[in-house]
Design an enzyme around this catalytic site. Structure first.
Site, short mmCIF file in Angstrom:
data_model
loop_
_atom_site.label_atom_id
_atom_site.label_comp_id
_atom_site.label_asym_id
_atom_site.label_seq_id
_atom_site.Cartn_x
_atom_site.Cartn_y
_atom_site.Cartn_z
N HIS A 196 92.70 100.34 10.47
CA HIS A 196 93.60 100.80 11.64
C HIS A 196 94.73 101.43 10.92
CE1 HIS A 196 91.60 99.75 15.00
NE2 HIS A 196 91.44 98.43 14.70
N CYS B 141 83.81 96.33 14.39
CA CYS B 141 83.21 96.89 15.50
C CYS B 141 82.66 98.10 15.39
CB CYS B 141 83.96 96.79 16.91
SG CYS B 141 85.00 95.45 17.09
N VAL C 121 91.21 80.88 0.53
CA VAL C 121 91.98 79.46 0.56
C VAL C 121 90.99 78.46 0.00
CG1 VAL C 121 93.12 78.00 1.99
CG2 VAL C 121 93.66 80.34 2.01
N TRP D 274 83.75 108.17 47.69
CA TRP D 274 83.27 106.69 47.66
C TRP D 274 83.03 106.52 46.26
CZ3 TRP D 274 84.80 103.54 51.83
CH2 TRP D 274 84.69 104.26 53.27
#
Lengths: 449, 449
Positions: A64, A46, A84, A432
């Site tokens: 990361h 991303c 694989v 609000w």
């Protein structure tokens, strides 16, 4: 001679690495082996559009944790650039980066193979200068091509397509977006998508909706794209026409797939095979609004599925409740986010959707940085259940979408949303909050007051 | 001769005006009369510190709607600068701005008299230059005094005290804060309050904790403050030592008050008197975590109570579920927010609190604007119920506190918080949002994994 592993994890993305790490947390002595096709593990695709936009200095910033953390600190056995090539009951055969192969026997296996870009079946997709974004390597390749490209065509106007458009336009490239559907971002309702379209055009993006790619043409290298309506010169082409679950391994193992095409799993991430689990973009997850299996190829969902799969592989009870498909992006000056069902999807799922769209200030009007924020709320008319929300604004969108995502996931009603006890102070919100205003108006529309 | 009104609303703040407007929406032909002591209605006192900081050009910017909207568009009869001097069964006596008085008979009455500043009982609070902030007029007066003041003492380190300190320091004033308690912001746990204290000191605020005001001294005009430990020169003094419910009218009418000192109401906002309702800062509200009546003198809660009271006064069914005490503020470079119970309060309420505090990035680390965000989560050890949260960070705090406030109000568990489907994209959040990280660590602490 075959080797033995307690757990084999195929795919070193967020779901796979989260799961593998967690198995070792529960079972320090187990042998946990990870196979990853690319040269990186624990990467965040991303981030690729932002890497192309120049925000990250190097591709490593999208990783990361470095590999060393997984091998040295967490005790995992990780093989990168490893595929694989064969799999069956209790074994997989891996081909390593040096070309050698080996068979591993497993007690339990996790399919965490993620998703792959869908590539349209048209002539010319193999020309030089045709790009997709998925692995970090694909980002590095794109960066090289873009350096020599002036005019870029992006095919597909979903999150990745528009994020690439934004980042390349900021770099001074001439950007063209071609989308087959009548609107950008199919995860938004058309009324909200229109707002995003205006922003793209305002920022110099050449936008062609309702136009399908027929061919990419050039001699050896991209020179133009041809659609069903016209043709456009381009030095490079991004194919951002969505992703599909990468189910090659799942098919080798014969596990059941769901209606979405992704691997069918229960809440513990177990597939139709007792000892085979699946997590991340390759797997389905429960849609908390419809109550049906759905497919959410989104990193936060993948991570949490990995977390659950890790416990399950280790033999502990854990279950993934599901997701609502929350997502956010930035398109030039607009923050755009969504959660739950669109109005159109709600109708298809048998709800009786009623919606409102309101615009309010993101902060006290006099406070610097205040801007307009538009909230669309969708609920079921008879039960008042909140079904989804879409938000577009200059700032403050994350706060509102996460509040609504939480409410939608908890199956809250519009009334619950109105009575949410949200934070207020002039630098942050009007008294609000836009979420409360939208809920109040929708409550009025449902009740007639 | 007494006049008659269907509904009398005493207090033209957020709760009163919301309720009065709503009555007219249901009952177009009813006579709805509002009495307001100050010259403004529908004002937001929470904006006063920012007005003093120069963010608002005029005090009128703190008024949500001009009086005309209420009288002309909504059909209300509003008397400003008018006090209720007497009240009893079915009547009130009002004194208008010209000094004349009149008695009004009512069918239903709403007490929306708000809260008043608590003024410490020490000598000198009547000197020139001693200020409180509540009405807009008090803000205008403060602005006049501050123009000629260099060194300002603020007594009390709650939200208003610290917001005034921040805004005045930004204007170049020398600011001194005196707080009787060992920490600023008693709605935070001490560990989190300490972070705010460091930020105050780093920004040049002279902070004196554990120090009680004994006297304000000067000849006619403030010259210094005297505490139990020392004395400090000051040209002006802000008393920000909290607020108390303004129950004078409630006492005249003999309605029951709760343990908090505020007026006791049911979910429809009805007091112990069948035809008398109360809403806003004068009234209690249910604490959704403890399940007991509590007092939340916060504007968003007041507004929603007004909304409910409006329906109830008009004879319609509506109920206020309660609140969790969500609040946010800005202290120089820090955004500071809280919701639910503090750890200390949770213990007092009979929970077995367990907490974690984590620090994470607010956005992808490479994305501009990313900063650190610290999340403290508190839960009950045996049930896993989320009891409260406190957050401090450079940015992105609103999104996290509103998510957690929503979870706490819905009585969610730490597990629910971990599985929240929150939005992710590099410009907005890391892939594991700080809320999710905190929940994951707390989940581990509770479960032992």
């Amino acid at each position: 001679m075959a080797e033995r592993a307690d757990v084999i994890v195929v795919g070193g993305g967020p779901a796979g690495m989260t799961a593998a790490s967690r198995v070792k947390r529960f079972r320090r002595n187990w042998r946990v082996v990870v196979f990853e096709r690319s040269k990186y593990v624990s990467y965040a695709p991303c981030g690729l559009p932002y890497y192309l936009g120049g925000y990250a200095d190097s591709i490593e910033e999208l990783v990361h944790y470095p590999l060393r953390v997984f091998t040295e600190e967490r005790g995992l056995e990780v093989y990168t650039k490893t595929e694989v090539v064969e799999a069956g009951e209790g074994y997989v055969r891996a081909r390593f980066k040096d070309g050698s192969e080996k068979t591993f026997e497993w007690d339990k296996l996790l399919i965490a193979t993620g998703a792959r870009p869908r590539v349209p079946r048209v002539p010319g997709t193999d020309l030089e200068g045709v790009l997709t974004l998925r692995t970090l390597e694909s980002g590095e390749e794109a960066e090289k091509v873009l350096n020599g490209a002036e005019r870029i065509a992006i095919v597909g106007a979903g999150y990745i397509g528009l994020e690439v458009a934004d980042n390349l336009a900021r770099r001074g490239k001439k950007v063209l977006v071609v989308e087959m559907l009548p609107h950008v971002m199919p995860t938004l309702d058309p009324d909200m998508a229109s707002v995003v379209e205006e922003e793209l055009v305002r920022n110099g993006v050449e936008l062609h909706l309702n136009e399908a790619l027929r061919e990419i043409a050039g001699s050896g290298k991209v020179e133009k794209i041809v659609t069903d309506k016209s043709e456009y010169r381009a030095d490079a082409v991004f194919l951002a026409t969505g992703v599909a679950p990468e189910t090659t391994l799942a098919d080798m193992l014969g596990v059941k797939k769901g209606a979405t095409g992704a691997v069918s799993v229960d809440a513990s991430m177990r597939t139709s095979h007792e000892n085979v689990f699946a997590a991340g973009d390759v797997a389905e997850a429960l849609n908390l609004v419809t109550g049906k299996p759905d497919w959410f190829p989104l990193a936060p969902v993948a991570n949490k599925m990995g977390y659950v799969a890790g416990a399950s592989l280790a033999g502990f009870e854990e279950s993934f409740p599901g997701a609502v498909g929350t997502a956010i992006t930035k398109v030039f000056g607009l923050e755009v986010a969504r959660t739950g069902l669109t109005e159109e999807r709600a109708r298809k799922e048998g709800f009786d959707p009623v919606s409102v769209t309101i615009t309010a200030n993101s902060r006290a009007s006099y406070y610097p940085g205040a801007s307009q924020i538009t909230v669309k709320l969708i609920a079921d008319r008879s039960t008042g259940q909140l079904l989804g929300a879409q938000i577009i604004g200059g700032e403050g969108v994350l706060a509102r979408i996460n509040t609504l995502a939480t409410l939608v996931a908890m199956r809250a009603t519009v009334r619950d949303a109105f009575f949410s006890d949200l934070a207020y102070a002039p630098p942050f919100a009007p008294v609000w909050d836009p979420v409360i205003v939208a809920a109040r108006v929708l409550l009025g529309k449902i009740s007639g007051h």
